[in-house]
Design a protein around this motif. Structure first.
Motif, PDB file in Angstrom:
ATOM      1  N   PRO A   1      12.089  -5.114  -4.057  1.00  0.00           N
ATOM      2  CA  PRO A   1      12.238  -3.932  -4.676  1.00  0.00           C
ATOM      3  C   PRO A   1      11.296  -3.251  -5.496  1.00  0.00           C
ATOM      4  CG  PRO A   1      14.395  -5.230  -4.879  1.00  0.00           C
ATOM      5  CD  PRO A   1      12.909  -6.019  -4.523  1.00  0.00           C
ATOM      6  N   SER A   2      10.932  -1.928  -5.539  1.00  0.00           N
ATOM      7  CA  SER A   2       9.762  -1.421  -6.277  1.00  0.00           C
ATOM      8  C   SER A   2      10.260  -1.689  -7.700  1.00  0.00           C
ATOM      9  CB  SER A   2       9.366  -0.087  -5.835  1.00  0.00           C
ATOM     10  OG  SER A   2       8.522   0.518  -6.672  1.00  0.00           O
ATOM     11  N   THR A   3       9.570  -1.743  -8.831  1.00  0.00           N
ATOM     12  CA  THR A   3       9.958  -1.388 -10.099  1.00  0.00           C
ATOM     13  C   THR A   3       9.661  -0.421 -10.635  1.00  0.00           C
ATOM     14  OG1 THR A   3       7.701  -2.547 -10.932  1.00  0.00           O
ATOM     15  CG2 THR A   3       9.552  -4.117 -10.469  1.00  0.00           C
ATOM     16  N   ASP A   4       8.710   0.595  -9.887  1.00  0.00           N
ATOM     17  CA  ASP A   4       8.604   2.038 -10.363  1.00  0.00           C
ATOM     18  C   ASP A   4       9.723   2.917 -10.601  1.00  0.00           C
ATOM     19  OD1 ASP A   4       6.153   1.177 -10.176  1.00  0.00           O
ATOM     20  OD2 ASP A   4       5.647   2.135  -8.355  1.00  0.00           O
TER      21      ASP A   4
ATOM     22  N   ILE B   1      12.281   1.770   4.657  1.00  0.00           N
ATOM     23  CA  ILE B   1      12.867   0.836   3.498  1.00  0.00           C
ATOM     24  C   ILE B   1      13.121   1.700   2.437  1.00  0.00           C
ATOM     25  CG2 ILE B   1      11.946  -0.914   1.916  1.00  0.00           C
ATOM     26  CD1 ILE B   1      10.020  -1.872   3.791  1.00  0.00           C
ATOM     27  N   ASP B   2      14.240   1.414   1.792  1.00  0.00           N
ATOM     28  CA  ASP B   2      14.657   1.885   0.432  1.00  0.00           C
ATOM     29  C   ASP B   2      13.987   1.193  -0.563  1.00  0.00           C
ATOM     30  OD1 ASP B   2      15.655   2.723  -1.936  1.00  0.00           O
ATOM     31  OD2 ASP B   2      17.794   2.474  -1.499  1.00  0.00           O
TER      32      ASP B   2
ATOM     33  N   ALA C   1       0.801  -1.280   0.072  1.00  0.00           N
ATOM     34  CA  ALA C   1       0.038   0.070   0.031  1.00  0.00           C
ATOM     35  C   ALA C   1       0.827   1.137  -0.109  1.00  0.00           C
ATOM     36  CB  ALA C   1      -0.815  -0.031   1.040  1.00  0.00           C
ATOM     37  N   GLY C   2       2.074   1.119  -0.089  1.00  0.00           N
ATOM     38  CA  GLY C   2       3.161   2.149   0.056  1.00  0.00           C
ATOM     39  C   GLY C   2       3.783   2.774   1.134  1.00  0.00           C
ATOM     40  N   GLU C   3       3.677   2.026   2.127  1.00  0.00           N
ATOM     41  CA  GLU C   3       4.115   2.260   3.625  1.00  0.00           C
ATOM     42  C   GLU C   3       5.631   1.728   3.523  1.00  0.00           C
ATOM     43  OE1 GLU C   3       5.030   3.870   6.470  1.00  0.00           O
ATOM     44  OE2 GLU C   3       2.634   3.850   6.300  1.00  0.00           O
ATOM     45  N   LEU C   4       6.498   2.775   3.977  1.00  0.00           N
ATOM     46  CA  LEU C   4       7.860   2.482   4.116  1.00  0.00           C
ATOM     47  C   LEU C   4       8.514   2.563   5.463  1.00  0.00           C
ATOM     48  CD1 LEU C   4       8.987   4.435   0.869  1.00  0.00           C
ATOM     49  CD2 LEU C   4       8.738   1.942   1.087  1.00  0.00           C
ATOM     50  N   GLU C   5       7.902   3.137   6.391  1.00  0.00           N
ATOM     51  CA  GLU C   5       8.423   3.384   7.666  1.00  0.00           C
ATOM     52  C   GLU C   5       8.313   2.207   8.351  1.00  0.00           C
ATOM     53  OE1 GLU C   5       9.820   5.965   8.795  1.00  0.00           O
ATOM     54  OE2 GLU C   5       9.390   7.139   6.880  1.00  0.00           O
TER      55      GLU C   5
END
Length: 411
Positions: free
Chosen positions: A408-411, A364-365, A311-315
């Motif tokens: 890892p994100s592909t964006d 998260i990076d 959902a986009g959370e990185l913390e």
């Protein structure tokens, strides 16, 4: 506990692709290409062997056949019990340029082990399965004495798998040998002991072995690295196969191979799961019916972290908070039940870690991803009911571990 104290872990396997090249091959995402239960009394290590039990003359399992060769019945699979016999078996395959793979196990084989053996047979001419309960990776208060030793069942499973592999033309090879040594064979100078300050010949990979699982089990990865070094030296495999469920172990073994310049390729396969998602483990036999139903809590907590990341959370605080909400809700539900119905557990840790260093992450990076790993201890049933299935060895405390890869994100 969640978050910081025991928070560092990493690198694991996803997906499967064929083995084609030497070096550090894995089934990992690109960013991941780096590189138990307690009993109430101390375990006394005696002269008893903790290798797989040698069957008696009345057993239907392996026994010497013509020429004195021990094999699993109705199969061509050799049973080798000494390093000398293993090396005699290994030598001609080196001369003939035939690849040999190793699948290290402590027996009590389940579908997770069998999936690794299948992967090894697809891409190697010969597969060696080690069946050895290594005392060095048990702490002084851990479950060595009650660890399931299931030689007959393991032999039967390997015999069935051998027939399956023989019928599958896609395989390069099959299971050729089982290495089932005694502790005296594996520790020729004598077993040095399980205490933290034991003296002896050990392989210690720091600081990785001190994190996560190592925080609670300080001698565990010392024992794992030492026995894997011994197995690699004895078998001399081109490739060795491990499962993602033990992700920290895989990272440590990769580092050992790299740092000691060992000519072994480490292959990590996916975690195999039960239908409800519980990671397959030899220790699951300890759970019994009641605790088995609650043991899925760790998997559910890890799934919550995956949803938060998707959902986009990185913390880290938010991601680990999602896991905490699941475990707290499950524990509250159990505590609301009567003693005769409930199963209690303790959360050891759930941690967000860097995929290469095992260090705890605060954020998260997305270009690198992360690992979320955890451990819970299923406590003994408080009020056993008549005839209730408490699990193997009367249902001692059971430590469950699991992990998920946040890719890892592909964006």
């Amino acid at each position: 506990m969640f978050a910081r104290p025991l928070a560092r872990r990493a690198a694991a396997a996803t997906g499967a692709s064929s083995l084609r090249s030497r070096g550090t091959r894995d089934i990992l995402t690109p960013a991941l290409r780096s590189s138990s239960s307690s009993s109430s009394a101390p375990i006394q290590v005696t002269r008893r062997s903790y290798a797989c039990k040698t069957p008696s003359s009345s057993s239907s399992s392996s026994r010497p056949g013509p020429g004195g060769l021990e094999k699993i019945p109705s199969t061509p699979i050799r049973v080798l019990r000494t390093v000398e016999s293993l090396r005699r078996w290994r030598r001609p395959h080196t001369l003939d340029h035939r690849s040999v793979a190793l699948v290290p196990t402590m027996g009590a084989l389940h579908d997770g082990h069998l999936s690794l053996i299948r992967a090894a047979a697809r891409d190697n001419h010969h597969v060696v399965v080690s069946l050895y309960v290594n005392p060095a990776q048990f702490g002084v208060r851990e479950d060595l004495a009650s660890y399931p030793v299931t030689w007959d069942a393991d032999c039967a499973a390997l015999a069935r798998l051998d027939r399956e592999l023989a019928d599958d033309g896609a395989n390069l090879g099959r299971v050729s040998a089982v290495f089932a040594p005694s502790t005296a064979e594996m520790y020729p100078s004598g077993f040095p002991g399980q205490e933290v300050d034991s003296k002896g010949s050990f392989v210690v990979i720091t600081p990785m072995s001190e994190l996560l699982e190592g925080g609670t089990r300080p001698t565990f990865f010392r024992g794992v690295a030492t026995v894997c070094m011994k197995l690699f030296n004895a078998v001399q495999p081109e490739r060795a196969y491990f499962g993602q469920k033990d992700v920290q172990q895989s990272v440590i073994i990769r580092k050992m191979v790299r740092d000691f310049l060992l000519p072994v390729e480490i292959v990590v396969g996916d975690t195999m799961r039960e239908a409800d998602g519980l990671a397959m483990s030899s220790r699951n036999v300890y759970l019994g019916t009641r605790r088995r139903a609650v043991g899925i809590v760790l998997r559910r907590a890890l799934e919550a972290t995956e949803k938060a990341y998707a959902a986009g959370e990185l913390e880290a605080s938010k991601i680990l908070g999602a896991a905490r909400a699941v475990t707290e809700k499950m524990l509250a539900e159990q505590m609301a039940l009567e003693l005769k119905d409930r199963a209690q557990f303790e959360v050891d840790y759930v941690s967000l870690s860097d995929p290469d260093t095992l260090e705890h992450l605060e954020r998260i990076d997305p270009a690198r991803g992360a690992i979320v790993s955890g451990a819970v201890k299923m406590l003994p049933v408080e009020d056993p009911q008549p005839g209730e299935d408490l699990g193997h060895s009367g249902g001692p405390p059971v430590r469950l571990i699991d992990n998920v890869i946040l890719k890892p994100s592909t964006d």
